[in-house]
Design a protein around this motif. Structure first.
Motif, PDB file in Angstrom:
ATOM      1  N   LEU A 292       2.009 -34.315  41.701  1.00  0.00           N
ATOM      2  CA  LEU A 292       1.212 -33.429  42.545  1.00  0.00           C
ATOM      3  C   LEU A 292       1.751 -33.406  43.969  1.00  0.00           C
ATOM      4  O   LEU A 292       1.894 -32.348  44.580  1.00  0.00           O
ATOM      5  CB  LEU A 292      -0.255 -33.874  42.542  1.00  0.00           C
ATOM      6  N   LYS A 293       2.080 -34.561  44.509  1.00  0.00           N
ATOM      7  CA  LYS A 293       2.606 -34.654  45.871  1.00  0.00           C
ATOM      8  C   LYS A 293       3.912 -33.877  46.003  1.00  0.00           C
ATOM      9  O   LYS A 293       4.111 -33.128  46.962  1.00  0.00           O
ATOM     10  CB  LYS A 293       2.815 -36.128  46.237  1.00  0.00           C
ATOM     11  N   LEU A 294       4.793 -34.017  45.034  1.00  0.00           N
ATOM     12  CA  LEU A 294       6.070 -33.302  45.043  1.00  0.00           C
ATOM     13  C   LEU A 294       5.837 -31.789  45.036  1.00  0.00           C
ATOM     14  O   LEU A 294       6.442 -31.058  45.825  1.00  0.00           O
ATOM     15  CB  LEU A 294       6.917 -33.729  43.843  1.00  0.00           C
ATOM     16  N   LEU A 295       4.967 -31.333  44.153  1.00  0.00           N
ATOM     17  CA  LEU A 295       4.686 -29.894  44.071  1.00  0.00           C
ATOM     18  C   LEU A 295       3.990 -29.401  45.345  1.00  0.00           C
ATOM     19  O   LEU A 295       4.316 -28.335  45.865  1.00  0.00           O
ATOM     20  CB  LEU A 295       3.841 -29.591  42.843  1.00  0.00           C
ATOM     21  N   TYR A 296       3.047 -30.174  45.849  1.00  0.00           N
ATOM     22  CA  TYR A 296       2.294 -29.785  47.052  1.00  0.00           C
ATOM     23  C   TYR A 296       3.207 -29.696  48.276  1.00  0.00           C
ATOM     24  O   TYR A 296       3.109 -28.757  49.070  1.00  0.00           O
ATOM     25  CB  TYR A 296       1.159 -30.783  47.305  1.00  0.00           C
ATOM     26  N   GLU A 297       4.075 -30.673  48.430  1.00  0.00           N
ATOM     27  CA  GLU A 297       4.980 -30.680  49.582  1.00  0.00           C
ATOM     28  C   GLU A 297       6.003 -29.546  49.520  1.00  0.00           C
ATOM     29  O   GLU A 297       6.644 -29.237  50.525  1.00  0.00           O
ATOM     30  CB  GLU A 297       5.705 -32.024  49.684  1.00  0.00           C
ATOM     31  N   ASN A 298       6.160 -28.955  48.356  1.00  0.00           N
ATOM     32  CA  ASN A 298       7.100 -27.846  48.165  1.00  0.00           C
ATOM     33  C   ASN A 298       6.360 -26.599  47.694  1.00  0.00           C
ATOM     34  O   ASN A 298       6.871 -25.829  46.882  1.00  0.00           O
ATOM     35  CB  ASN A 298       8.179 -28.252  47.157  1.00  0.00           C
ATOM     36  N   MET A 299       5.148 -26.415  48.202  1.00  0.00           N
ATOM     37  CA  MET A 299       4.287 -25.302  47.817  1.00  0.00           C
ATOM     38  C   MET A 299       5.063 -23.987  47.807  1.00  0.00           C
ATOM     39  O   MET A 299       5.816 -23.694  48.738  1.00  0.00           O
ATOM     40  CB  MET A 299       3.119 -25.212  48.807  1.00  0.00           C
TER      41      MET A 299
END
Length: 85
Positions: free
Chosen positions: A16-23
């Protein structure tokens, strides 16, 4: 006020963090594997399967439903979009 925290496993949080940081940007499957399963990168006996990735993303999608959408790009990777209310 009155918001319920989302409970995530360590691997779900990392994804989730990876996807969120690369929204709104495509994250390759290889990048997800490298970040979520670093202990298995380069070990031919412990290849991360498509089913493991699908299962992880299913769980993450379920937990962020209503807030974010995780979309797939066939044979490439995934990206996250914010759901506008």
């Amino acid at each position: 006020m009155g918001e319920t925290p989302i409970k995530l496993s360590a691997k779900e949080f990392t994804c989730l963090k990876l996807l969120y940081e690369n929204m709104d940007h495509l994250i390759l499957k290889e990048e997800i594997i490298k970040n979520v399963w670093p202990e298995r990168v380069g070990d031919p006996d412990q290849v991360v399967t498509a089913e493991e990735i699908a299962s992880l993303l299913y769980r993450v999608r379920k937990r962020v439903k209503g807030y974010f959408a995780i979309k797939s790009v066939a044979q490439k990777g995934y990206y996250m979009e914010s759901i506008k209310s």
